[in-house]
Design an enzyme around this catalytic site. Structure first.
Site, PDB file in Angstrom:
ATOM      1  CG  ASN A 235       8.918   4.680  -4.589  1.00  0.00           C
ATOM      2  OD1 ASN A 235       9.010   3.551  -5.058  1.00  0.00           O
ATOM      3  ND2 ASN A 235       8.330   5.666  -5.241  1.00  0.00           N
ATOM      4  CB  ILE A 236       6.744   3.186   1.355  1.00  0.00           C
ATOM      5  CG1 ILE A 236       7.480   1.852   1.133  1.00  0.00           C
ATOM      6  CG2 ILE A 236       5.407   2.955   2.067  1.00  0.00           C
ATOM      7  CD1 ILE A 236       7.912   1.144   2.409  1.00  0.00           C
ATOM      8  CD  GLU A 237       4.356   7.693  -4.145  1.00  0.00           C
ATOM      9  OE1 GLU A 237       3.156   7.634  -4.517  1.00  0.00           O
ATOM     10  OE2 GLU A 237       5.280   8.082  -4.884  1.00  0.00           O
TER      11      GLU A 237
ATOM     12  CB  CYS B 199      15.849  12.903  -3.785  1.00  0.00           C
ATOM     13  SG  CYS B 199      15.763  12.280  -2.092  1.00  0.00           S
TER      14      CYS B 199
ATOM     15  CD  GLU C  98      17.115   6.506  -3.504  1.00  0.00           C
ATOM     16  OE1 GLU C  98      15.912   6.444  -3.162  1.00  0.00           O
ATOM     17  OE2 GLU C  98      17.507   7.155  -4.477  1.00  0.00           O
TER      18      GLU C  98
ATOM     19  CB  CYS D  11      18.179   9.445  -1.056  1.00  0.00           C
ATOM     20  SG  CYS D  11      16.545   8.964  -0.470  1.00  0.00           S
TER      21      CYS D  11
ATOM     22  CB  CYS E 135      13.445   7.839  -1.262  1.00  0.00           C
ATOM     23  SG  CYS E 135      13.057   9.515  -1.785  1.00  0.00           S
TER      24      CYS E 135
HETATM   25  N1  THU Z   1      11.851   8.701  -5.095  1.00  0.00           N
HETATM   26  C1  THU Z   1      12.699   7.726  -4.625  1.00  0.00           C
HETATM   27  O1  THU Z   1      12.237   6.671  -4.173  1.00  0.00           O
HETATM   28  N2  THU Z   1      14.027   7.940  -4.683  1.00  0.00           N
HETATM   29  C2  THU Z   1      14.609   9.070  -5.188  1.00  0.00           C
HETATM   30  O2  THU Z   1      15.818   9.238  -5.089  1.00  0.00           O
HETATM   31  C3  THU Z   1      13.778  10.055  -5.881  1.00  0.00           C
HETATM   32  C4  THU Z   1      12.321   9.963  -5.617  1.00  0.00           C
HETATM   33  C5  THU Z   1      10.404   8.475  -5.014  1.00  0.00           C
HETATM   34  C6  THU Z   1       9.709   9.292  -3.976  1.00  0.00           C
HETATM   35  C7  THU Z   1       8.298   9.303  -4.509  1.00  0.00           C
HETATM   36  O3  THU Z   1       7.609   8.151  -4.030  1.00  0.00           O
HETATM   37  C8  THU Z   1       8.453   9.189  -6.016  1.00  0.00           C
HETATM   38  O4  THU Z   1       9.795   8.790  -6.241  1.00  0.00           O
HETATM   39  C9  THU Z   1       8.190  10.478  -6.770  1.00  0.00           C
HETATM   40  O5  THU Z   1       8.928  11.514  -6.251  1.00  0.00           O
END
Ligand code: THU
Length: 130
Positions: free
Chosen positions: A41-43, A85, A54, A88, A52
């Site tokens: 994941n990259i925020e 999620c 995925e 995804c 996310c």
């Molecule tokens: N996140 C994912 O990378 N994949 C998921 O299926 C659920 C959530 C990440 C997004 C965000 O960076 C962090 O988890 C918190 O929500």
């Protein structure tokens, strides 16, 4: 060979950029012809702009030539058995059939195996749009 896919997902998770949620996630997909693509994941400071693990993995998969996805592994450092999620699930279902396996992992390995069809029942399908 679900464990090696888990290891690819966990290795990717170490590269997560998650300074805001502090919730690193890793994902890895394997095509039916054996290619593996992973992502984290990259925020972004503007929170909704992040994405996310995925989604990163799917970006690599498309740029690596695409194809049919046979298996997917997902792992999150802070959750015993993370599930993708909703968004995804839809993205994965775009490239993985209902029978594709989804490995839900903790930090030691696969905890539960489900299918994409189980994860996204009654999902919206794009066939009619093509
Ligand atoms: N996140 C994912 O990378 N994949 C998921 O299926 C659920 C959530 C990440 C997004 C965000 O960076 C962090 O988890 C918190 O929500």
């Amino acid at each position: 060979m679900s464990h090696d896919l888990f290891l690819a997902a966990r290795e990717a998770m170490a590269k997560a950029y998650a300074p805001y949620s502090k919730f690193p996630v890793g994902a890895a997909v394997r095509t039916t012809d054996g290619r593996v693509f992973a992502g984290a994941n990259i925020e972004v400071a503007s929170y909704p702009e992040g994405w996310c693990a995925e989604t990163t993995a799917l970006g690599h998969y498309i740029m690596g030539g695409g194809g049919e996805i046979a298996e997917i592994a997902v792992v999150a450092e802070r959750m015993a058995r993370v599930t993708p999620c909703g968004g995804c699930r839809q993205r994965l279902a775009e490239f993985a059939g209902a029978e594709a396996k989804l490995y839900l992992c903790d930090d030691a390995g696969v905890v539960e195996t489900v299918t994409i069809g189980q994860m996204l029942p009654y999902g919206f399908e794009g066939k009619i749009l093509k």
